[in-house]
Design a protein around this motif. Sequence first.
Motif, mmCIF file in Angstrom:
data_model
loop_
_atom_site.group_PDB
_atom_site.id
_atom_site.type_symbol
_atom_site.label_atom_id
_atom_site.label_comp_id
_atom_site.label_asym_id
_atom_site.label_seq_id
_atom_site.Cartn_x
_atom_site.Cartn_y
_atom_site.Cartn_z
ATOM 1 N N ARG A 1 0.851 -1.189 0.000
ATOM 2 C CA ARG A 1 0.000 0.000 0.000
ATOM 3 C C ARG A 1 0.886 1.237 0.000
ATOM 4 O O ARG A 1 1.892 1.295 0.700
ATOM 5 C CB ARG A 1 -0.902 0.002 1.238
ATOM 6 N N ARG A 2 0.482 2.204 -0.790
ATOM 7 C CA ARG A 2 1.202 3.477 -0.801
ATOM 8 C C ARG A 2 0.201 4.580 -1.112
ATOM 9 O O ARG A 2 -0.916 4.308 -1.553
ATOM 10 C CB ARG A 2 2.320 3.465 -1.843
ATOM 11 N N ALA A 3 0.597 5.802 -0.876
ATOM 12 C CA ALA A 3 -0.261 6.940 -1.204
ATOM 13 C C ALA A 3 0.186 7.524 -2.540
ATOM 14 O O ALA A 3 1.383 7.629 -2.814
ATOM 15 C CB ALA A 3 -0.178 7.999 -0.108
ATOM 16 N N ASP A 4 -0.777 7.890 -3.394
ATOM 17 C CA ASP A 4 -0.399 8.539 -4.641
ATOM 18 C C ASP A 4 -0.177 10.027 -4.388
ATOM 19 O O ASP A 4 -0.228 10.494 -3.250
ATOM 20 C CB ASP A 4 -1.455 8.298 -5.724
ATOM 21 N N VAL A 5 0.086 10.794 -5.455
ATOM 22 C CA VAL A 5 0.438 12.205 -5.292
ATOM 23 C C VAL A 5 -0.718 13.016 -4.724
ATOM 24 O O VAL A 5 -0.517 14.123 -4.233
ATOM 25 C CB VAL A 5 0.888 12.811 -6.635
ATOM 26 N N CYS A 6 -1.927 12.468 -4.796
ATOM 27 C CA CYS A 6 -3.086 13.162 -4.242
ATOM 28 C C CYS A 6 -3.403 12.694 -2.821
ATOM 29 O O CYS A 6 -4.399 13.132 -2.235
ATOM 30 C CB CYS A 6 -4.304 12.957 -5.136
ATOM 31 N N GLY A 7 -2.588 11.796 -2.294
ATOM 32 C CA GLY A 7 -2.830 11.290 -0.948
ATOM 33 C C GLY A 7 -3.803 10.127 -0.893
ATOM 34 O O GLY A 7 -4.146 9.661 0.198
ATOM 35 N N ASN A 8 -4.271 9.638 -2.051
ATOM 36 C CA ASN A 8 -5.201 8.514 -2.080
ATOM 37 C C ASN A 8 -4.445 7.194 -1.940
ATOM 38 O O ASN A 8 -3.317 7.064 -2.421
ATOM 39 C CB ASN A 8 -5.993 8.512 -3.393
ATOM 40 N N ALA A 9 -5.066 6.220 -1.320
ATOM 41 C CA ALA A 9 -4.438 4.908 -1.146
ATOM 42 C C ALA A 9 -4.442 4.158 -2.471
ATOM 43 O O ALA A 9 -5.467 4.049 -3.142
ATOM 44 C CB ALA A 9 -5.168 4.108 -0.082
ATOM 45 N N ARG A 10 -3.280 3.655 -2.848
ATOM 46 C CA ARG A 10 -3.136 2.792 -4.021
ATOM 47 C C ARG A 10 -2.424 1.522 -3.583
ATOM 48 O O ARG A 10 -1.690 1.507 -2.597
ATOM 49 C CB ARG A 10 -2.334 3.474 -5.139
ATOM 50 N N TYR A 11 -2.642 0.478 -4.344
ATOM 51 C CA TYR A 11 -2.068 -0.822 -4.011
ATOM 52 C C TYR A 11 -1.356 -1.366 -5.242
ATOM 53 O O TYR A 11 -1.730 -1.085 -6.377
ATOM 54 C CB TYR A 11 -3.164 -1.795 -3.569
ATOM 55 N N GLY A 12 -0.332 -2.140 -4.989
ATOM 56 C CA GLY A 12 0.411 -2.753 -6.078
ATOM 57 C C GLY A 12 1.160 -3.955 -5.568
ATOM 58 O O GLY A 12 1.140 -4.270 -4.369
ATOM 59 N N THR A 13 1.832 -4.629 -6.467
ATOM 60 C CA THR A 13 2.579 -5.819 -6.091
ATOM 61 C C THR A 13 3.908 -5.822 -6.816
ATOM 62 O O THR A 13 4.085 -5.115 -7.823
ATOM 63 C CB THR A 13 1.773 -7.092 -6.424
ATOM 64 N N LEU A 14 4.860 -6.581 -6.314
ATOM 65 C CA LEU A 14 6.156 -6.685 -6.949
ATOM 66 C C LEU A 14 6.013 -7.380 -8.303
ATOM 67 O O LEU A 14 5.099 -8.173 -8.522
ATOM 68 C CB LEU A 14 7.117 -7.477 -6.056
ATOM 69 N N GLU A 15 6.935 -7.065 -9.216
ATOM 70 C CA GLU A 15 6.818 -7.584 -10.575
ATOM 71 C C GLU A 15 6.861 -9.110 -10.617
ATOM 72 O O GLU A 15 6.166 -9.736 -11.412
ATOM 73 C CB GLU A 15 7.935 -6.999 -11.448
ATOM 74 N N THR A 16 7.698 -9.718 -9.775
ATOM 75 C CA THR A 16 7.758 -11.183 -9.775
ATOM 76 C C THR A 16 6.432 -11.782 -9.307
ATOM 77 O O THR A 16 5.967 -12.786 -9.839
ATOM 78 C CB THR A 16 8.908 -11.660 -8.879
#
Length: 791
Positions: free
Chosen positions: A408-423
């Motif tokens: 979980r990380r915050a985008d430039v607007c402060g909204n929560a975004r989610y992602g995963t490692l490429e592998t």
Amino acid sequence: MSQRPGEAFGQLLRSHRLAAGMTQEELAERSLLSVRGISDLERGLKAHPRFPTVRMLADALRLNEADRRALVVAAAAGAIATDDRAPRRAGLPRPLDPLIDREGVSRAIEALLSDDTVRLVTLTGTGGVGKTRLAIDAALRAEPRFSDGATFVSLASVRDPGLAPVTIARALGIQDIDETSDDPLDDIIRDVGDLQLLLVLDNMEHILAIGPWVTSLLLRLPRFKVLATSRVLLRVRGEHDVPVPPLGVPDPSEDRQPDLVQSFPAVQLFLARAKAAAPNLETTESSLAAAAAICRNLDGLPLAIELAAARANTLPPEQLLPWLDQRLPLLTSGAQDLPDRHRTMRDAISWSYDLLLPTEQAFFRRLAAFRGGFTMDAAHSVASPPGSSPLPTLNLISSLVDKNLLMRRADVCGNARYGTLETLHEFAQEQLQEEGEEREVRQRHAEWAGPYAESCFLHGILIDCDEAPLLLDADLDNFRLALSHCIEHGEIAPGLRIVGGLWHYWSTRSLLREGLAWASALAPEVPSPEVDAPVMGLIGCAWLNAITDNGTLALAFARDALRRTHHGHSPELEPLAYVMVSLSLSASQDYEGAVRVAEEGLVSLTRHPGSIWEPWLLNRLGVALSVCERHHEAIPLKEQALELWRDQGFGWGIGTALSNLGWDLKEIGEWPRALPLYKEMLSLDGHPGDIWGVLNVWLSLAEIAVEIGDHRRAALLLGAGEAQREAIGITLLADEQTIRRRLASRITDAAGKETLEGWLAEGRALPLLDAIYVAFDVGSDPQDQEPLVAQ
């Protein structure tokens, strides 16, 4: 006479067989073992049967849970009794390789283990991130603080949480366990209660149910501390989490700085393991840059880096890098002394995936449809079962974050975004394909992308002009992926809906060429009336063609969009469709027709009171009148548009109106009134994001510069404008070409053709912001002007 190792197990097995009324032959048949094997086990000749053998025997005997566990414990006791070399208490492993810099995490662990109030520390992180290696290093450094040392217990092979306490007890050197008890806690307390010990419990993610037992152990052994590793928190009282992140990797901009590249831990690990595999490996600027890119592609995961570096005996880094397009097949053949789950990267990820519930597995693999991250709402639209409520999505995402499968990380607007490692993403994509779900999930992804892009566009007009393009920036890779899917499968309507949400964004982000390429691939010609083409998508196609000087095709798209609004499709877009028809007529050089259609559009506003497209129509009519040199009629229309856009807070519209209003004032000779309008436009927040509007202002300011005799500044602006237009695919419209030729002629008359060419070349080389400063100083007091060269 003492009992031989294995006799206790054999006696217990025989008693269970007789109680079940079976002969050795019958038990052998049911358990798929040989009669000789059963006989040897019962007589104690086989001192330590393997766990699968014990399980097959227990299944064949249909033992209850307590009897099954007692049989396993007896087998484990026989195994330990036969190892005369085993110490009374297990110590810590002694790694053969040094730990690559983990200074930050190491300090955090050390501080917690030094704190008398902290009893349980858990290292968490995704598979292959190096939790076990870090825990061993931390325990070795902390061991002198514990008078009775440290004990390491690997729990990776313990599948039943109920057997974990016995495994821990054996590692603590406890031989005499009450086998009638399901819990050896009392035995541990009795034998080691006074010891001051650090207990390292490795790999607990698959037996989380043991967490409360560990808490009980610590409550009854006040001089014990536990350092655990897990891909998931134990979620018990007193637990202190230390997240273990991947190793640091260089930014691409740093790849050509060898000393800096070698300072990053991920690169250090890669080089150390690569040179172990290929001692003659040369460290050059090229190989270091490739090593940095490899580490970046592998997300800084130590296991993945080690597996890739092992290939250095076959391929140098420069040749290894292209193979990373398929990471998982490459990342195999780990060291033979690694646990099975770490022999390949796929095994490491499978270990985590197999521990998920079926609903979590399905959700995780469907998230592979995204590229570059996603929001909670996007995940719900694409990866959750259709028609489900958002709450299960929240729970699933929370669970995957807890298990270190999502970040979980915050985008430039402060909204929560989610992602995963490429592998992890590649693994999830494989699972999606294997389950036969890829087409369906990517279809849902494409159907999400269009409405979301359109909502961001409208958000920018109605709510926050600055935030909207940032929201679209964050999902640009997702939009590209969705458009590729639509083109590949001929899904025109969903693809055009994405175009309808992005046409304005592409214009303001200098991505016109890309936008036109997508639109042309989806709709090289106007769809037939039978095709369910979204009106906003047709409007987007019209816009993209009009401002890249394809007026004929633009007009066809715009007229089709207007026709559809009159037939009840998105009728609220009727005013905007009139804007596009008028713009397309201007691009086709039918200037009087452009005025007439824009006037018809204003009449249509009576059917749409308060429409957000009203200032668009007012501005369009004003521009059409300006081209026909009816400037005094155009000025009040543009002033109305400016006022409405100011009320909306729509920065792009404000800038457009300022630029267009300045044009009319300049044309009627009131350039001193035009200058502050142009300069306000250039200083607006969000500019020079709208490079198209900036270029229009530059052309006008070049005209003013010529009028006041500032020929070099005018030529610099013409050159800078040409370079920027070429970069983003905008051509000068017919009337703009006429203005450009006139200005070049006047500068040539004043300074000569050779000087003009030199100034144009100088302008073409100006960075964008330097060109903005050159434009901003047109008409200023010479003492206040910036130098006319890039700083």
